[in-house]
Design a protein around this motif. Structure first.
Motif, PDB file in Angstrom:
ATOM      1  N   TRP A  48     -35.211 -18.878   9.263  1.00  0.00           N
ATOM      2  CA  TRP A  48     -34.764 -17.496   9.198  1.00  0.00           C
ATOM      3  C   TRP A  48     -35.168 -16.755  10.457  1.00  0.00           C
ATOM      4  O   TRP A  48     -36.217 -17.016  11.044  1.00  0.00           O
ATOM      5  N   ASP A 211     -32.879 -10.676   6.981  1.00  0.00           N
ATOM      6  CA  ASP A 211     -32.962 -11.875   7.810  1.00  0.00           C
ATOM      7  C   ASP A 211     -31.632 -12.610   7.794  1.00  0.00           C
ATOM      8  O   ASP A 211     -30.884 -12.544   6.806  1.00  0.00           O
ATOM      9  N   ALA A 213     -29.625 -16.470   8.808  1.00  0.00           N
ATOM     10  CA  ALA A 213     -29.775 -17.893   9.095  1.00  0.00           C
ATOM     11  C   ALA A 213     -28.484 -18.409   9.688  1.00  0.00           C
ATOM     12  O   ALA A 213     -27.428 -17.781   9.575  1.00  0.00           O
TER      13      ALA A 213
END
Length: 433
Positions: A48, A211, A213
């Protein structure tokens, strides 16, 4: 490559993944979809990177039009934040750092933002926590949601919606968001329109991070400081803080860890835990951070000047007279903490503040001593000289008029853009950061 262009080159759509989407109050994922069966989440583990952050503060009535002391009950909270990095999946982080008891989150969604409290149709994702729709965050605790598949572009806004069915009590919040947050009675977490959200404020509640990814693996830059970092004096709702201006300029995620009024050396009931105490939580614990920029200390030396000038000292306002050596010791502690975690540190000189309520003979002397140490000691990994970048050539003790928001202390939009340009230069030319 431009951050927004990266999203266009690598699209990942809900249709190709057969996601469960929430449109209005109904969820569909093709024929015979069960709205309660599966959230729009992905199960595999990945690295992340923090794409947005806000530093939590204690509940307080001391700021205009905030809901932190009263908290929430059978209400939906909708918060719009601008992320600084692209990704194909997203999660949120929530904090109950200053809650008196457990915080019950009944449900949450994330979506790409529309106008005001509205969200982009077809983008609403139901969030889960450990596979469950609701979660309980203990007092002084925090949590992260499971990942949701959502194609997010850099410098785009996402909307996080929390439904709080029970009474929360006083709320952990970030006082000065300089962006609208919306509230509605009842459960409206899946609404696409913003019609139900008939109240708004400019603080953030519980939400401390978004966050991403599957985006580029580049180290995040965390900006640590006080109201100048927080964005006081910038145009509200326009994303013109110096963190926003920097994110527009560099190919790295940029996080804002500022708290208005914050000090390096002393705690404050309104202005947050002292910098040396909160640095680990608000900067070093952020996923993906490799560089921290420290711009803090003007309140440590300026609050006492304001008090001497006749400003009434409220109980929340620590105002001891601080020496240059005391402040330098605080900087050294921040550097020590960062280096122990492998994070590099840029030291930023204190901006000119002549003519402001923070200025006086003692503060001017300490500021000059501290700035000289930042420039010459070599203890920081690099130096951003905001003092010289924003000084009035005719009077270097003052911020240049073109950069002054009007109080001789905080920059305006152009001043924040100038700070971002100076920091970009440092980040791109210093081999140590």
């Amino acid at each position: 490559m431009n951050k927004s262009l990266r999203r266009a080159l690598a699209p990942l759509t809900a249709a190709t993944l057969g996601l469960t989407l929430l449109a209005g109050t109904e969820a569909t994922a093709g024929p015979a979809a069960d709205p309660a069966a599966a959230p729009a989440s992905a199960s595999r583990t990945s690295a992340w990177t923090a794409a947005w952050a806000a530093s939590p503060q204690r509940p307080s009535e001391g700021f205009t039009a905030n809901w932190s002391q009263q908290g929430f009950s059978h209400q939906t909270l909708r918060q719009v934040v601008r992320v600084s990095e692209a990704g194909e999946r997203a999660r949120i982080r929530l904090s109950n750092a200053y809650g008196a008891g457990p915080l019950h989150i009944t449900g949450a969604t994330i979506a790409r933002s529309g106008e005001g409290a509205a969200v982009e149709k077809g983008s609403v994702r139901r969030l889960t926590f450990g596979g469950k729709e609701s979660t309980v965050i203990p007092a002084r605790g925090q949590t992260a949601s499971d990942p949701a598949v959502l194609d997010v572009g850099a410098e785009e806004s996402v909307t996080v919606t929390l439904y709080l069915a029970g009474a929360t009590g006083p709320a952990t919040f970030h006082a000065q968001g300089f962006a609208d947050t919306y509230r509605a009675d009842g459960d409206h977490r899946a609404d696409v329109t913003g019609r139900a959200f008939d109240e708004k404020t400019q603080s953030w509640y519980y939400l401390t991070g978004v966050d991403v990814a599957e985006g580029p693996r580049t180290g995040a830059v965390a900006l640590f400081g006080d109201s100048i970092t927080d964005g006081f004096g910038s145009t509200p709702g326009a994303n013109r803080r110096y963190s926003d201006a920097l994110a527009d300029r560099i190919e790295r995620p940029v996080l804002n860890a500022g708290i208005g009024g914050n000090l390096v050396l002393n705690d404050s009931a309104w202005y947050g835990d002292r910098g040396t105490a909160r640095f680990g939580r608000d900067v070093l614990d952020q996923p993906g951070v490799t560089t921290a920029v420290v711009l803090q200390g003007v309140n440590d030396i300026g609050f006492s000047e304001a008090q001497k000038a006749g400003y009434e000292r409220p109980t929340f306002w620590p105002a001891p007279e601080v020496s240059a050596q005391e402040l330098i010791a605080g900087y050294r502690e921040l550097i020590r903490q960062a280096h122990a975690r492998g994070v590099r540190v840029v030291g930023a000189t204190l901006l000119p503040f002549g003519g402001s309520d923070h200025h006086g003979v003692h503060a001017a002397r300490v500021s000059d001593e501290v700035n000289a140490w930042i420039r010459t000691s070599g203890e920081f990994d690099a130096v951003a000289d905001f003092d010289r970048a924003l000084a009035d050539p005719a009077d270097p003790e003052r911020i240049a008029p073109r950069y002054d928001s009007g109080d001789a202390l905080h920059p305006d939009d152009e001043g924040y853009a100038r700070m971002a340009a100076e920091l970009e230069r440092v980040l791109e030319t210093s081999p140590r950061v």
